[in-house]
Design an enzyme around this catalytic site. Structure first.
Site, PDB file in Angstrom:
ATOM      1  N   CYS A 144     -15.304  26.143  14.216  1.00 13.69           N
ATOM      2  CA  CYS A 144     -15.951  25.985  12.860  1.00 13.69           C
ATOM      3  C   CYS A 144     -15.850  24.978  11.559  1.00 13.69           C
ATOM      4  CB  CYS A 144     -15.222  27.676  12.751  1.00 13.69           C
ATOM      5  SG  CYS A 144     -15.731  28.020  11.000  1.00 13.69           S
ATOM      6  N   CYS A 164     -14.439  26.475   8.329  1.00 14.72           N
ATOM      7  CA  CYS A 164     -13.073  26.330   8.533  1.00 14.72           C
ATOM      8  C   CYS A 164     -12.297  25.341   8.392  1.00 14.72           C
ATOM      9  CB  CYS A 164     -12.412  27.694  10.294  1.00 14.72           C
ATOM     10  SG  CYS A 164     -13.438  28.707  10.626  1.00 14.72           S
ATOM     11  N   ASP A 165     -12.469  24.178   9.115  1.00 16.17           N
ATOM     12  CA  ASP A 165     -11.900  23.523   9.413  1.00 16.17           C
ATOM     13  C   ASP A 165     -11.989  21.892   8.910  1.00 16.17           C
ATOM     14  OD1 ASP A 165     -10.237  24.681  11.057  1.00 16.17           O
ATOM     15  OD2 ASP A 165     -10.921  24.667  12.925  1.00 16.17           O
TER      16      ASP A 165
END
Ligand code: NDP
Length: 324
Positions: A152, A155-156
Site C-alpha cells: 500500500c 499507507c507507507d
C-alpha cells in the site's frame, strides 16, 4: 482525510435482518444504502470498513466526482448507507450456515451468520467480501513485510522521502502505486515481468512524463535482501539493486472462503459465480464486487452490481417465506 464516525455494534443479535451484507467496501456500502432505501432491515458486517479502495491514493473514475481520495470515497459511501438506517457491525464473519436446511417447497431457509462477536439471522445474504493483495512468494517478502515490503503506497509511501523504491506489477494498480510513490521517493522502478505495462492510458502517459519513474521490463525479483530492513533486491537475472522499499501490486485473490464453505459455487479463480441478477447457486445468497466472477472489476462496477443485488434481495424477501 475523514474517518468512519459510526460504528454500531448490534445489540440485538437475535433480530432477523432482511439483508445481511458481508463487507463494507464500495460494493457492500452501496448495497447497504440501496437496501435501506428499499426498507429492508439491513446490516453490513466488516472487520475493516471501507475495503481495498481505502489504500488507493486518488480515484478519478467515479462518475460525477473528478477526483477523490480512496479513504474519503469509502467514508462517504459508508456514511451514506448508515444515514438511511443500515447498521455497521464491526466484526469478522467466520461462517454462514443455512438456518433450516430441510426447508422445502415455498419455504426457504434463512441463514445464520456467525462472527467473532456474535451470531446474526438473515433472510438474504450478500457476499461483498472483495479481494486481498496477492503475495510475490519470493524469499525475503514475508520476512521484511512492514520493514520495507509493502502492499500500500498510500499507507507507507511517505516513509520513503528521497529514497529508492520499486513497484512490482504490470497492471493499473502498479502504475498508480508508482505515480503516488514518485511524490515522495527520489527514484521509482517498476518491475514488469512481461514486456508490456497494462496501465490505463491516462496513467501510462503520466508515467512516461515522470522523470523519477523507470520501467524495467522482463524483470522479476528473486529475493528481497537486508538486515533490519530492506536494503537491496536480487533480480532473477542475477543483478542486485540497492533498494529501500518494495511495493507489491500484482493483483488480488478473491476472499471467498466463507462462501465456499456454505456451498456457494466458485470459478477456477475462486470468484463467486453470479448471474445478471447477482444471484448465486443458493436461494437468497447474492454476491457483488471484486469477489464475483465479473471480469471487468472497478469500484464503480462493483458498486452497481451491489445495487442490483439489493434490488433482487428485496424481491426475494418480499416473494418468499423465509424460515429459521
Ligand atoms: P492486474 O491483474 O490487472 O495486474 C497484475 C499484474 O501483476 C500483471 O501485470 C501481472 O503480470 C503481474 N503479476 C502477477 N503475478 C506476478 C508475480 N508473481 N510477479 C510479478 N508480476 C506479477 O491487477 P491490478 O491490481 O493492476 O488491477 C486489477 C483490476 O483492478 C484491473 O481490472 C484494474 O483496472 C482495476 N483497478 C481499478 C481501480 C479503480 O476502480 N479505480 C484502481 C486500480 C485497479 P502478467 O501480466 O504477467 O500476469
Amino acid at each position: 482525510m475523514r474517518f468512519f464516525n459510526i460504528l454500531i455494534m448490534s445489540e440485538q443479535e437475535n433480530k432477523i435482518y432482511d439483508f445481511l451484507i458481508i463487507g463494507a467496501g464500495c460494493a457492500g456500502a452501496s448495497a447497504g444504502m440501496y437496501a435501506s432505501r428499499l426498507n429492508l432491515k439491513t446490516a453490513m458486517i466488516a472487520e475493516m470498513p471501507g475495503g481495498l479502495i481505502t489504500s488507493t491514493h486518488l480515484v478519478e473514475n467515479w462518475p460525477g466526482i473528478k477526483s477523490i481520495s480512496g479513504p474519503d470515497l469509502a467514508v462517504s459511501l459508508v456514511d451514506h448507507a448508515t444515514s438511511f438506517g443500515a447498521e455497521l457491525i464491526n466484526s469478522k464473519v467466520t461462517e454462514v450456515l443455512p438456518a433450516s436446511p430441510d426447508a422445502e417447497g415455498d419455504k426457504k431457509s434463512g441463514y445464520i451468520v456467525k462472527t467473532m462477536s456474535g451470531e446474526y439471522k438473515a433472510k438474504s445474504v450478500l457476499f461483498a467480501t472483495g479481494t486481498e493483495h496477492k503475495k510475490l512468494g519470493s524469499p525475503g517478502e514475508k520476512e521484511f513485510e512492514n520493514r520495507g515490503v509493502s502492499y500500500c503506497a498510500l499507507c507507507d509511501g511517505a516513509f520513503y522521502k528521497g529514497k529508492t523504491v520499486s513497484v512490482v506489477g504490470g497492471g493499473d494498480s502498479a502504475a498508480k502505486e508508482a505515480l503516488f510513490l514518485s511524490q515522495h521517493a527520489a527514484k521509482v522502478y517498476i518491475f514488469v515481468r512481461k514486456d508490456i505495462l497494462r496501465a490505463e492510458p491516462v496513467n501510462a502517459d503520466r508515467i512516461a512524463k515522470n522523470d523519477k519513474i523507470e520501467i524495467k521490463y522482463n524483470t522479476e525479483i528473486a529475493e528481497v535482501l537486508g538486515s533490519d530492513k530492506v536494503e537491496k533486491v536480487r533480480l532473477k537475472s542475477g543483478e542486485e539493486m540497492q533498494m529501500d522499499g518494495v511495493f507489491v501490486a500484482i493483483g488480488h485473490n478473491a476472499l471467498s472462503e466463507v462462501a465456499e464453505k456454505l456451498g456457494v459455487e466458485l470459478n477456477d479463480r475462486k470468484e463467486i459465480k453470479i448471474n445478471r441478477k447477482t444471484e448465486t447457486n443458493l436461494p437468497g445468497v447474492f454476491a457483488a464486487g471484486d469477489v464475483s466472477d465479473t471480469e471487468f472489476k472497478q469500484a464503480i462496477t462493483g458498486s452497481a452490481e451491489a445495487v442490483t443485488a439489493a434490488y433482487y434481495a428485496s424481491e426475494y424477501v418480499g416473494n418468499n417465506e423465509v424460515v429459521f
